[in-house]
Design an enzyme around this catalytic site. Sequence first.
Site, PDB file in Angstrom:
ATOM      1  N   SER A  22       0.825  -1.202   0.000  1.00 17.87           N
ATOM      2  CA  SER A  22       0.000   0.000   0.000  1.00 17.87           C
ATOM      3  C   SER A  22       0.863   1.258   0.000  1.00 17.87           C
ATOM      4  CB  SER A  22      -0.899  -0.008   1.238  1.00 17.87           C
ATOM      5  OG  SER A  22      -1.877   0.988   1.168  1.00 17.87           O
ATOM      6  N   PRO A  23       0.388   2.348  -0.594  1.00 13.06           N
ATOM      7  CA  PRO A  23       1.162   3.598  -0.565  1.00 13.06           C
ATOM      8  C   PRO A  23       1.409   4.078   0.862  1.00 13.06           C
ATOM      9  CG  PRO A  23      -0.613   3.727  -2.178  1.00 13.06           C
ATOM     10  CD  PRO A  23      -0.842   2.480  -1.383  1.00 13.06           C
ATOM     11  N   GLN A  99      -0.114   6.018  -7.136  1.00 11.43           N
ATOM     12  CA  GLN A  99      -1.288   6.650  -6.555  1.00 11.43           C
ATOM     13  C   GLN A  99      -1.114   8.166  -6.673  1.00 11.43           C
ATOM     14  OE1 GLN A  99      -2.036   7.192  -2.212  1.00 11.43           O
ATOM     15  NE2 GLN A  99      -3.625   5.637  -2.501  1.00 11.43           N
ATOM     16  N   TYR A 189      -7.844  14.286   2.168  1.00  5.31           N
ATOM     17  CA  TYR A 189      -7.122  15.042   1.158  1.00  5.31           C
ATOM     18  C   TYR A 189      -8.113  15.751   0.237  1.00  5.31           C
ATOM     19  CZ  TYR A 189      -3.106  12.474   2.977  1.00  5.31           C
ATOM     20  OH  TYR A 189      -2.146  11.940   3.785  1.00  5.31           O
ATOM     21  N   ARG A 237      -8.824   5.105  -4.391  1.00  2.00           N
ATOM     22  CA  ARG A 237      -9.030   4.900  -2.953  1.00  2.00           C
ATOM     23  C   ARG A 237     -10.036   5.936  -2.494  1.00  2.00           C
ATOM     24  NH1 ARG A 237      -4.050   4.045   1.010  1.00  2.00           N
ATOM     25  NH2 ARG A 237      -4.430   1.930   0.268  1.00  2.00           N
ATOM     26  N   GLY A 332       0.137  -1.842   4.465  1.00  2.00           N
ATOM     27  CA  GLY A 332       1.041  -0.709   4.610  1.00  2.00           C
ATOM     28  C   GLY A 332       2.105  -0.974   5.649  1.00  2.00           C
ATOM     29  N   ARG A 333       1.741  -0.814   6.916  1.00  5.51           N
ATOM     30  CA  ARG A 333       2.714  -1.035   7.994  1.00  5.51           C
ATOM     31  C   ARG A 333       3.292  -2.448   7.990  1.00  5.51           C
ATOM     32  NH1 ARG A 333      -0.857   0.489  12.830  1.00  5.51           N
ATOM     33  NH2 ARG A 333      -2.363  -0.387  11.363  1.00  5.51           N
TER      34      ARG A 333
END
Length: 392
Positions: A22-23, A99, A189, A237, A332-333
């Site tokens: 994941s970004p 992305q 965002y 997303r 991600g993490r």
Amino acid sequence: MADLFSPYALKGVTLRNRIVMSPMTMYNSVDGRMDDYHTMYLGARAAGGFGLVFPEQVAITPDGRTTTSCAGLWSDEQVEGHARVTAMIRRMGAVPGIQLGHTGRKGSELPPHKGVNEQGSWKALPPDHPDGWTCVAPDAIPYGGDHSYPVHPLTVAEIADLHRSYADAARRALDAGYQWLEMHFAHGYLAASFFSPLANQRTDEYGGSVRNRARFLLEALDAVREVWPEEYPLTMRLGVDDLHPDGIRLEDSIEAIGWMKEHGLDLADVSIGFNTDDMVEPPLGDRGFMLERAARIKREVDIPVATSWNLGVPQNAAAAIASGAIDLAFLGRPALSNPHWPVWAARELGHEDPFGLVPADWAWWLRNFRGHDASIGLPAPSAPAPDLRVAG
């Protein structure tokens, strides 16, 4: 039945498995460029077995970054660094994805690992700070908290300029060798703030009704769809729920995703709106808490879906794929903490050839080692964890 390690085809692209890097914003760019750091970091995840690998959200304009240390693709001069990254990802057997986004009213930040600013605030920098700027937004409503400096409400002409910036960045992404493009419409965002009534109280064609609040997103999607090849996936997303009574509701998001599908969207990556910190009982610590929402979107819109959020336990990610709730698992993490997460997961889940996920030269050594089985750098598989219950 699909499993976590089965190939996944979308449009003209086939991923070797359903596991996605994941970004994740890394705060390691100068003037928006990618360099050796990004080639190393993202190439390692591709070598570790991920099927699709994303860098961080890539800004379409300089003021679309989170900080001045974030990556961008608003200039032709930035293409070369991205091309090095995509070449390494492909060489290691994965598909390079990008992305694109704009942080809107949550930009002008200090990189969080660098401490606080002069005002003792963790994130936001004032517009007159050497590394700060005036954030743009759908309305003159700052995010709040650290982000309480005045924001600039975008005019209709400025909105059109941003949509051209989306398209220009998409062209550069294609030149750089990306084969999968995701648009970031979540996490508070810019696009997410247009969709949320918490941030968007405009009275023109971009505000009010769900259709009007989705207009910015649909026009951005249209702009990219015109330049992005049909054989490559175009996904997004979306923050489908603000977890606030006056914010984005899941029902509104389902309707909007249906419109996006009509405009050429190929897959919905489901996340939280994050248009406010004042969320009601946020389940951010719960395993796989977005799965029920994602499964409902898949059923009602009839579109492929993905999600992230606490899927780092292999049994949970595998159950989510096997149940049909999601088509791809974004990590991600877990990908940051373990670049070989897919190999570890394959051992945990009893995959017949876990080392088939790494480059062939590494795989030879790992399959043919002599000595103690648990001494190769990976622990022996543990006892099975309880499967996460998901709705199909």
